[in-house]
Design an enzyme around this catalytic site. Structure first.
Site, mmCIF file in Angstrom:
data_model
loop_
_atom_site.group_PDB
_atom_site.id
_atom_site.type_symbol
_atom_site.label_atom_id
_atom_site.label_comp_id
_atom_site.label_asym_id
_atom_site.label_seq_id
_atom_site.Cartn_x
_atom_site.Cartn_y
_atom_site.Cartn_z
ATOM 1 C CG PHE A 72 48.943 -24.109 9.140
ATOM 2 C CD1 PHE A 72 48.749 -23.975 10.516
ATOM 3 C CD2 PHE A 72 49.281 -22.979 8.410
ATOM 4 C CE1 PHE A 72 48.897 -22.735 11.133
ATOM 5 C CE2 PHE A 72 49.422 -21.744 9.017
ATOM 6 C CZ PHE A 72 49.228 -21.621 10.394
ATOM 7 C CB ALA A 73 43.510 -24.628 5.905
ATOM 8 C CG LEU A 74 46.913 -18.293 7.619
ATOM 9 C CD1 LEU A 74 45.908 -17.870 8.692
ATOM 10 C CD2 LEU A 74 48.333 -18.052 8.150
ATOM 11 C CB THR A 75 46.949 -19.069 2.140
ATOM 12 O OG1 THR A 75 48.180 -18.938 2.835
ATOM 13 C CG2 THR A 75 46.971 -18.190 0.902
ATOM 14 C CB ILE A 134 45.548 -25.929 1.716
ATOM 15 C CG1 ILE A 134 44.744 -24.634 1.912
ATOM 16 C CG2 ILE A 134 45.729 -26.683 3.038
ATOM 17 C CD1 ILE A 134 45.455 -23.523 2.689
ATOM 18 C CG ASP A 179 57.380 -16.460 15.015
ATOM 19 O OD1 ASP A 179 57.565 -16.010 13.869
ATOM 20 O OD2 ASP A 179 57.105 -15.749 16.002
ATOM 21 C CD GLN A 207 93.229 -18.280 -8.837
ATOM 22 O OE1 GLN A 207 92.892 -17.160 -9.228
ATOM 23 N NE2 GLN A 207 94.305 -18.471 -8.113
ATOM 24 C CD GLU A 262 55.814 -23.398 6.223
ATOM 25 O OE1 GLU A 262 55.569 -24.587 6.151
ATOM 26 O OE2 GLU A 262 56.224 -22.849 7.268
ATOM 27 C CB THR A 272 56.720 -13.719 0.278
ATOM 28 O OG1 THR A 272 56.505 -12.497 1.003
ATOM 29 C CG2 THR A 272 55.427 -14.162 -0.377
#
Lengths: 385, 369
Positions: free
Chosen positions: A120-123, A154, A237, A274, A356, A358
């Site tokens: 998935f290449a968005l950035t 990517i 999402d 403890q 995915e 920040t």
């Protein structure tokens, strides 16, 4: 009480066995070299696990979102670097599931069922948190589209067979001018740049992509021109809880390793002080809470209810928990942790708070939802009593 | 408490800053990659009188922690080597006999000998034990996770001798002593960590450090002073991270503005700076107490407790500010400039560890209340 079905339990056990046999023994070696774990694609091929989200009508396993989360948690327990390859491949196909035609689905899903993966290449260098800041363009031609630009960070980019590429088809329209395309590996003009040398998730393939006069047919467009931003946001999402699942597995691993170390360090002493007991209890509380936020989100999704806010909560909470738990575990394990695999868990967790979307971007999403709700006031009469 | 440095300390501080800029900045990334012990730097540190400040006249722990902080801003691994060495020198200087001091202190200050502390106990039957007869000590067993292991010329090692946990000065060349292979540590690479095995190591009983009665308090003080030094390194790392993250935030433009203009980023940067500053003040206070000969175990435990909660968080947040570039171990071709945060994230993990899962610095603080 067992809240998952018999079938889900079987799938979970199968994933656990696969991870124990294939992932855990190799994790340290691949973390050290940073080389891509290519063997994993072959090992996972018979089980079609890379197609676990693909519908049965296309030959996939069609696992429900919760079942996918159970598998991803097991993979995250073994190695989040390797598990990221699976999660990122599923991320890429979610876009096709949302907006693809049957022909596009067949084109994209088939490789995933045959030992290959998607990306998935968005950035882009100028577009990280600011997704709309991308400069990659897709110009309409008589034959289809010509894409020019670059993509960075990517995941699976150097390995994948099929890609979702986001590009501006109408740069003047801003985020409404972004479109999504399917592109196959080997398309002329597409090239893979250097692999990133990362702090964590080291064997996960993360690369720079160059797109120089890449010509793709008009049938590669996902949805309509200008749908890109909507597709990207809906895909994320759907995909963010996968990172939550990996993080839950990672945190569980850190707790298990820490407890094993405590037993080893103090043999014959079942209950240490403890201070230590409470730290272990806090780790356990955080992990279980993260797991339940995730499972609740998956239940909403399965029920067809809105889940965008819960998706952001799940990714943020689980990765923050993973960071806290791995840090505490490493500190407690002292030099023994610092010189062993426990150190890897902490390095992996750090990357997961960033990729995915920040955890800051997730908080913006959550805060917007909180502030958009109608004002709620406590009923005064009830309070007066 | 005055927080200004006197003239002598200012001079040491300037010299440490110049050393860090000239010798550490250029090599820090390479040292992390190779993990090779930087022997040449030790000689240079000695030449500049920075190697064993706790035992140097007109210097002391105040100068030592200020120097560690400065060195750590550029290269925490070298600062860790110095802290372990200096604490061995301090132990011999403070509790050693005249002949022990004569044999080692000047040599440690001048870098002719490198020191190490061997305290961490191996579990069960592997623990280091000793017997004394006819004026000879015989040591057998193992010390784990010794820093400066294999490169040190002498170890201040703790062994169970009879009923007491006693310190012994063990020269590295003593027959029967061997250093294992260095562990692949997460950070502070260049400061070797290994186990030391003692196979019938025989020494004159004049190598015992301090009396049996003194030893528990020597150990407590030594560990506390060591923790103050580790705190100083942590604070130095925090200062370097704050500076780098702030710079990254000023230059990274998203949504049309540098991200430094966003409150979410300002919050992270401010917390990093606040935690680092408060830690540095606490460390400076503890060092002053050590130099004054005043009790400081509680103050040291407070540093350990505070940095246990906030130390790693400094780098978790600094990397969060820089985002994707923050997790790069080496700068990608499309990026100009240095990317030290991934290294500092691994280094700070090495300075905020507990000695064991049961280690609980808060116990000393609560007891004092």
């Amino acid at each position: 009480m067992n809240l998952i079905t018999v079938e889900q339990t079987e799938i979970q056990q199968a994933a656990k066995a696969f991870v124990a046999q294939n992932i855990i023994p190799k994790a340290a070696e691949y973390d050290k070299s940073g080389a891509f774990h290519a063997f994993l694609l072959e090992a996972a091929k018979p089980s079609k696990i890379f197609g676990m989200a693909v519908p049965k009508s296309f030959g996939g396993l069609e696992y429900s979102p919760l079942t996918q989360a159970l598998v991803l948690e097991e993979w995250g327990y073994g190695c989040c670097g390797m598990a990221t390859t699976l999660a990122a491949s599923i991320l890429s196909m979610e876009s096709v599931m949302l907006a693809g035609t049957d022909a596009q689905k067949k084109q994209f899903y088939t490789p995933l069922l045959n030992g290959k993966i998607g990306a998935f290449a968005l950035t882009e260098p100028s577009a990280g948190s600011d997704v709309g800041g991308g400069k990659t363009t897709a110009v309409k031609t008589a034959a289809g589209y010509t894409i020019n630009g670059s993509k960075c960070w990517i995941t699976n980019g150097g390995i994948a067979q099929v890609f979702i590429i986001f590009a501006q088809t109408d740069p003047k329209a801003g985020v409404k001018g972004i479109s999504a395309f399917i592109m196959e590996r080997g398309t002329p003009g597409f090239s893979v740049g250097d692999e990133e040398d990362k702090l964590g998730l080291r064997s996960s393939n993360t690369v720079f992509l160059r797109l120089e006069d890449v010509k793709i047919p008009a049938s590669s467009l996902l949805g309509k021109a200008g749908d890109g931003m909507k597709i990207a946001m809906q895909t994320l999402d759907l995909a963010r809880p996968a990172i939550g699942a990996l993080a839950v597995g990672l945190a569980q691993r850190a707790l298990d390793d820490c407890v094993a170390h405590v037993h080893e360090r103090f043999p014959g002493k079942p209950f240490p002080g403890q201070a230590l007991q409470f730290k272990l209890a806090d780790m356990r509380i955080q992990i279980e809470a993260a797991r339940q936020v995730l499972h609740h989100m998956m239940a909403l999704r399965e029920a067809g209810k809105p889940f965008s806010e819960e998706s952001a909560m799940s990714k943020t909470f689980a990765t923050d928990v993973a960071m806290n738990v791995t840090t505490t575990a490493l500190r407690l394990m002292g030099s023994a942790g610092y010189t062993s695999g426990a150190a890897k868990l902490m390095r992996d967790a750090k990357v997961m708070q960033i990729y995915e979307g920040t955890n800051q971007i997730q908080r913006l999403v959550i805060a917007r939802a909180v502030l958009a709700r109608p004002k709620v006031t406590a009923p005064e009469k009830a309070l007066a009593k | 408490m005055s927080i200004s440095l006197d003239e002598n300390l200012q001079r040491i501080q300037l010299s440490a800053e110049a050393f860090a800029e000239e010798f550490l900045e250029p090599i820090a990334a390479d040292l992390d990659r190779s993990g090779n012990f930087p022997r040449a730097l030790i000689a240079e540190l000695a030449r500049q009188q920075l190697l064993a400040l706790p035992v140097v006249k007109h210097a002391g722990f105040t100068a030592h922690v200020a120097t560690l902080q400065t060195l750590a801003k550029s290269c925490p691994a070298v600062a860790a080597i110095v802290n372990n060495h200096a604490l061995a020198a301090h132990a011999i200087f403070k509790w050693g006999s005249d002949s022990q001091k004569f044999a080692h202190v000047a040599a440690l200050v001048q870098g002719e000998q490198l020191g190490a502390l061997a305290i961490h106990e191996a579990t069960g039957a592997n623990a280091l034990t000793g017997t004394i007869s006819n004026g000879k000590i015989t040591l057998a067993g193992k010390k784990r996770f010794v820093r400066n292991a294999g490169v040190a010329d002498l170890y201040v090692a703790y062994a169970t001798i009879g009923t007491s946990f006693s310190a012994v000065i063990v020269p590295a060349k003593t027959p029967g002593l061997s250093a294992g292979t260095a562990y692949p540590t997460m950070g502070l690479r260049g400061c070797p960590v290994a186990d030391i095995t003692f196979t019938n190591v025989v020494l004159e009983d004049s190598f015992l450090l301090g009396s049996a009665a003194e030893n528990p308090s020597i150990l407590a003080e030594l560990l506390a002073a060591h923790a103050a030094g580790e705190g100083a390194i942590t604070a130095g790392i925090g200062k370097a991270a704050a500076k780098h993250a702030a710079n990254a935030a000023r230059h990274r433009v998203q949504f049309g503005h540098p991200i430094a203009s966003l409150q979410a980023i300002q919050q992270l940067l401010a917390e990093i700076a606040t935690d680092t500053h408060l830690a540095a003040l606490g460390i400076r206070h503890a060092a002053q107490l050590i130099d004054d000969g005043a009790p400081f175990l509680v103050e040291s435990a407070m540093i350990k407790s505070f940095l246990g909660r906030f130390g790693q968080k400094i780098l978790i947040d600094a990397i969060q500010v820089e985002g994707g570039m923050g997790i790069c171990e080496t700068a990608p071709p499309h990026f100009e400039g240095a990317l030290p945060l991934a290294r500092l994230f691994r280094d700070i993990a090495g300075t905020t560890l507990l000695d064991s899962p049961a280690d609980f610095p808060e116990a000393a603080i609560a007891a004092a209340l």
